[in-house]
Design a protein around this motif. Structure first.
Motif, PDB file in Angstrom:
ATOM      1  N   GLY A 189       0.879  -1.124  -0.053  1.00 48.37           N
ATOM      2  CA  GLY A 189       0.066  -0.171  -0.021  1.00 48.37           C
ATOM      3  C   GLY A 189       0.870   1.299  -0.106  1.00 48.37           C
ATOM      4  O   GLY A 189       1.844   1.126   0.066  1.00 48.37           O
ATOM      5  N   HIS A 190       0.279   2.220   0.002  1.00 47.80           N
ATOM      6  CA  HIS A 190       0.970   3.590   0.079  1.00 47.80           C
ATOM      7  C   HIS A 190       0.466   4.545   1.388  1.00 47.80           C
ATOM      8  O   HIS A 190      -0.722   4.636   1.732  1.00 47.80           O
ATOM      9  N   ALA A 191       1.609   4.716   2.140  1.00 48.69           N
ATOM     10  CA  ALA A 191       1.180   5.454   3.483  1.00 48.69           C
ATOM     11  C   ALA A 191       0.533   4.450   4.093  1.00 48.69           C
ATOM     12  O   ALA A 191      -0.620   4.816   4.817  1.00 48.69           O
ATOM     13  N   LEU A 192       0.834   3.280   4.355  1.00 52.48           N
ATOM     14  CA  LEU A 192      -0.052   2.423   5.247  1.00 52.48           C
ATOM     15  C   LEU A 192      -0.417   2.413   6.505  1.00 52.48           C
ATOM     16  O   LEU A 192      -1.429   2.119   6.988  1.00 52.48           O
ATOM     17  N   LYS A 193       0.583   3.252   7.227  1.00 51.79           N
ATOM     18  CA  LYS A 193       0.465   3.608   8.784  1.00 51.79           C
ATOM     19  C   LYS A 193      -0.989   4.273   8.801  1.00 51.79           C
ATOM     20  O   LYS A 193      -1.910   4.041  10.011  1.00 51.79           O
ATOM     21  N   HIS A 194      -1.620   5.030   7.762  1.00 55.94           N
ATOM     22  CA  HIS A 194      -2.950   5.925   8.284  1.00 55.94           C
ATOM     23  C   HIS A 194      -4.022   4.863   7.728  1.00 55.94           C
ATOM     24  O   HIS A 194      -4.888   4.942   8.479  1.00 55.94           O
ATOM     25  N   ASP A 195      -3.913   3.844   6.812  1.00 58.22           N
ATOM     26  CA  ASP A 195      -5.128   2.903   6.620  1.00 58.22           C
ATOM     27  C   ASP A 195      -5.175   2.108   8.058  1.00 58.22           C
ATOM     28  O   ASP A 195      -6.303   1.858   8.377  1.00 58.22           O
ATOM     29  N   SER A 212       5.459   4.237  -0.229  1.00 56.09           N
ATOM     30  CA  SER A 212       5.892   5.642   0.035  1.00 56.09           C
ATOM     31  C   SER A 212       7.070   5.737   0.875  1.00 56.09           C
ATOM     32  O   SER A 212       7.663   6.637   1.226  1.00 56.09           O
ATOM     33  N   LYS A 213       7.634   4.494   1.522  1.00 56.41           N
ATOM     34  CA  LYS A 213       8.933   4.425   2.132  1.00 56.41           C
ATOM     35  C   LYS A 213      10.018   3.816   1.444  1.00 56.41           C
ATOM     36  O   LYS A 213      11.213   3.744   1.676  1.00 56.41           O
ATOM     37  N   TYR A 214       9.790   2.907   0.273  1.00 57.26           N
ATOM     38  CA  TYR A 214      10.802   2.392  -0.382  1.00 57.26           C
ATOM     39  C   TYR A 214      11.870   3.282  -1.099  1.00 57.26           C
ATOM     40  O   TYR A 214      11.229   4.378  -1.936  1.00 57.26           O
ATOM     41  N   LYS A 215      12.915   3.129  -0.725  1.00 56.58           N
ATOM     42  CA  LYS A 215      14.122   4.073  -1.092  1.00 56.58           C
ATOM     43  C   LYS A 215      14.087   4.516  -2.650  1.00 56.58           C
ATOM     44  O   LYS A 215      14.314   5.786  -3.047  1.00 56.58           O
ATOM     45  N   PRO A 216      14.271   3.420  -3.368  1.00 54.62           N
ATOM     46  CA  PRO A 216      14.458   3.697  -4.769  1.00 54.62           C
ATOM     47  C   PRO A 216      13.095   4.624  -5.442  1.00 54.62           C
ATOM     48  O   PRO A 216      13.304   5.435  -6.216  1.00 54.62           O
ATOM     49  N   PHE A 217      11.934   4.485  -4.827  1.00 55.47           N
ATOM     50  CA  PHE A 217      10.839   5.141  -5.271  1.00 55.47           C
ATOM     51  C   PHE A 217      11.146   6.665  -4.615  1.00 55.47           C
ATOM     52  O   PHE A 217      10.441   7.701  -5.363  1.00 55.47           O
ATOM     53  N   ARG A 218      11.599   6.883  -3.486  1.00 54.04           N
ATOM     54  CA  ARG A 218      11.729   8.041  -2.878  1.00 54.04           C
ATOM     55  C   ARG A 218      12.879   9.091  -3.470  1.00 54.04           C
ATOM     56  O   ARG A 218      12.835  10.392  -3.511  1.00 54.04           O
ATOM     57  N   GLN A 219      13.567   8.299  -4.243  1.00 56.37           N
ATOM     58  CA  GLN A 219      14.588   9.223  -4.895  1.00 56.37           C
ATOM     59  C   GLN A 219      13.851   9.975  -6.171  1.00 56.37           C
ATOM     60  O   GLN A 219      14.388  11.055  -6.698  1.00 56.37           O
ATOM     61  N   THR A 225       9.057  12.152   0.575  1.00 55.91           N
ATOM     62  CA  THR A 225       7.905  10.972   0.379  1.00 55.91           C
ATOM     63  C   THR A 225       6.969  11.475  -1.016  1.00 55.91           C
ATOM     64  O   THR A 225       6.609  12.537  -0.965  1.00 55.91           O
ATOM     65  N   PRO A 226       7.078  10.550  -1.796  1.00 57.11           N
ATOM     66  CA  PRO A 226       6.438  10.754  -3.158  1.00 57.11           C
ATOM     67  C   PRO A 226       4.925  10.532  -3.066  1.00 57.11           C
ATOM     68  O   PRO A 226       4.418   9.634  -2.232  1.00 57.11           O
ATOM     69  N   SER A 227       4.144  10.822  -3.811  1.00 52.97           N
ATOM     70  CA  SER A 227       2.708  10.716  -3.915  1.00 52.97           C
ATOM     71  C   SER A 227       2.553   9.388  -4.813  1.00 52.97           C
ATOM     72  O   SER A 227       3.265   9.283  -5.761  1.00 52.97           O
ATOM     73  N   LYS A 230       2.374  10.419  -8.449  1.00 56.91           N
ATOM     74  CA  LYS A 230       3.599  10.706  -9.105  1.00 56.91           C
ATOM     75  C   LYS A 230       4.446   9.356  -9.466  1.00 56.91           C
ATOM     76  O   LYS A 230       5.033   9.090 -10.727  1.00 56.91           O
ATOM     77  N   LEU A 231       4.299   8.480  -8.370  1.00 55.34           N
ATOM     78  CA  LEU A 231       5.124   7.462  -8.792  1.00 55.34           C
ATOM     79  C   LEU A 231       4.608   6.569 -10.192  1.00 55.34           C
ATOM     80  O   LEU A 231       4.882   6.136 -10.752  1.00 55.34           O
ATOM     81  N   VAL A 232       3.038   6.428 -10.073  1.00 59.73           N
ATOM     82  CA  VAL A 232       2.276   5.893 -11.156  1.00 59.73           C
ATOM     83  C   VAL A 232       2.655   6.769 -12.297  1.00 59.73           C
ATOM     84  O   VAL A 232       2.979   5.791 -13.520  1.00 59.73           O
ATOM     85  N   HIS A 233       2.775   8.082 -12.349  1.00 59.67           N
ATOM     86  CA  HIS A 233       3.020   8.718 -13.521  1.00 59.67           C
ATOM     87  C   HIS A 233       4.329   8.324 -14.132  1.00 59.67           C
ATOM     88  O   HIS A 233       4.574   8.061 -15.539  1.00 59.67           O
ATOM     89  N   GLU A 234       5.480   8.276 -13.161  1.00 56.70           N
ATOM     90  CA  GLU A 234       6.767   8.389 -13.623  1.00 56.70           C
ATOM     91  C   GLU A 234       7.178   6.783 -13.647  1.00 56.70           C
ATOM     92  O   GLU A 234       8.125   6.345 -14.937  1.00 56.70           O
ATOM     93  N   LEU A 235       6.539   5.654 -13.315  1.00 60.07           N
ATOM     94  CA  LEU A 235       6.873   4.463 -13.422  1.00 60.07           C
ATOM     95  C   LEU A 235       6.183   3.619 -14.272  1.00 60.07           C
ATOM     96  O   LEU A 235       6.433   2.609 -14.761  1.00 60.07           O
TER      97      LEU A 235
END
Length: 271
Positions: A189-195, A212-219, A225-227, A230-235
Motif C-alpha cells: 500500500g501507500h502510506a500504510l500507517k494511515h490505513d 511511500s517508504k521504498y528508497k528507490p521510489f523516494r529518489q 515522500t512521493p505521492s 507521481k509514482l504511477v505517472h513516472e514508473l
C-alpha cells in the motif's frame, strides 16, 4: 608444344591470383556494429525507460520458437515477465463462468482506505476499505457505517457521499474481516500507517511493503515522500487520482508498483 603449355599455365596462375585477391577483400571487409541507445529521457514521464521490463527476452523468444516446432508441448509453459496482469491471467480465468468473480486470496494483498473528517474536521474516520490480490483482482470492497458525526465527507478527494454510508457495514465486522485477510500476508500500500490507524489494526512491520517508504521510489522526489500519483505517472506511464479517488484503483496501482520491483525489493530485505 612446350611453349603452348607454358602460356596456358601462366594464364591460369593469373586468374587464380585474382580470385584469391577478391576473397581476401571480402574477408577484410569491416563489420558495422550497432549500439543500442540507452539514453534516459531528459524530462517528463519515464515510462519509456521502464517499459523494457515488460518486453520478451531472447530466452523467452527462443522458448516460444521451441513451442512452435514441438506442437505437443503445452502452450502454458511460456514464461512472461512481471506484472502478472496479462496473458497468464487470461488463460487461467477464461474457463470460469461469466458470473463468477475471481477472488483468489494470494500471499500478497494491497489495501487502500478512504476517510471522512470527524471532530474538528481534521481527524479521520474510515469510510471505505478496498483490497486487491497480487493479480489486481478486487477481493474486498466495503463502505463502513459511521460511528461518529461526520463533519467533512471530503467528497472532492474521497468520493464519499452520505448515501454511500447509509447502508454501510458495521465497523466491527469490517475490522474483523480485514484482519482475517491480512493475517500472515504481505501487505502492500501507500502510506500504510494511515490505513491501519483508522482501522485500529496492527500488522507486523516485516510484512509491510509501503510504496511511500521504498528508497528507490523516494529518489523520484529527491528523498522526500512521493505521492502515489507521481509514482504511477513516472514508473507506470499513466494517470490516476484525476478528480475523486478510487481506492480499488489506488490499491491496484500500489500492487503493480510492488510487482514491478518485487525481486529487487525482496532481495534487498534479505541483506
Amino acid at each position: 608444344m612446350f611453349l603452348i603449355i607454358f602460356v596456358y599455365f601462366v594464364v591460369w596462375m593469373l586468374i587464380r591470383m585474382d580470385d584469391v585477391s577478391e576473397v581476401d577483400k571480402k574477408k577484410n571487409k569491416p563489420t558495422r556494429w550497432v549500439t543500442a541507445n540507452t539514453d534516459r529521457k531528459a524530462s517528463g514521464c519515464n515510462w519509456e525507460t521502464y517499459k523494457s521490463l515488460f518486453s520478451k527476452t531472447k530466452t523467452e523468444e527462443s522458448t516460444e520458437e521451441k513451442n512452435v516446432s514441438h506442437p505437443k508441448r503445452s502452450k502454458f509453459k511460456k514464461v512472461y515477465t512481471t506484472p502478472l496482469y496479462t496473458e497468464v491471467r487470461e488463460k487461467t480465468t477464461k474457463h470460469n463462468t461469466k458470473n463468477q468473480e475471481n477472488k483468489i486470496l494470494t500471499k500478497q494483498v494491497a489495501m487502500d482506505c478512504e476517510m471522512v473528517g470527524i471532530g474538528d474536521g481534521t481527524e479521520s474516520m474510515v469510510a471505505r476499505v478496498s483490497i486487491v490480490n497480487k493479480n489486481g483482482d478486487c477481493i474486498y470492497d466495503k463502505y463502513v457505517k459511521p460511528r461518529e458525526k461526520i463533519i467533512d465527507y471530503r467528497t472532492a478527494i474521497s468520493g464519499i457521499r452520505p448515501e454511500h454510508l447509509k447502508d454501510g457495514e458495521n465497523f466491527n465486522i469490517v475490522q474483523k474481516e480485514v484482519a482475517d485477510i491480512l493475517q500472515g500476508r504481505i501487505l502492500v500500500g501507500h502510506a500504510l500507517k494511515h490505513d491501519l490507524k483508522v482501522l485500529y489494526l496492527s500488522h507486523p512491520r516485516r510484512y509491510w511493503r509501503d510504496t511511500s517508504k521504498y528508497k528507490p521510489f523516494r529518489q523520484i522526489s529527491k528523498g522526500n515522500t512521493p505521492s502515489l500519483k507521481k509514482l504511477v505517472h513516472e514508473l507506470l506511464g499513466r494517470e490516476i487520482q484525476v478528480g475523486e479517488h478510487n481506492p480499488v484503483e489506488d490499491a491496484r496501482a500500489a500492487m503493480q508498483l510492488y510487482m514491478l520491483y518485487k525481486n529487487k525489493w525482496e532481495s534487498e530485505r534479505k541483506h
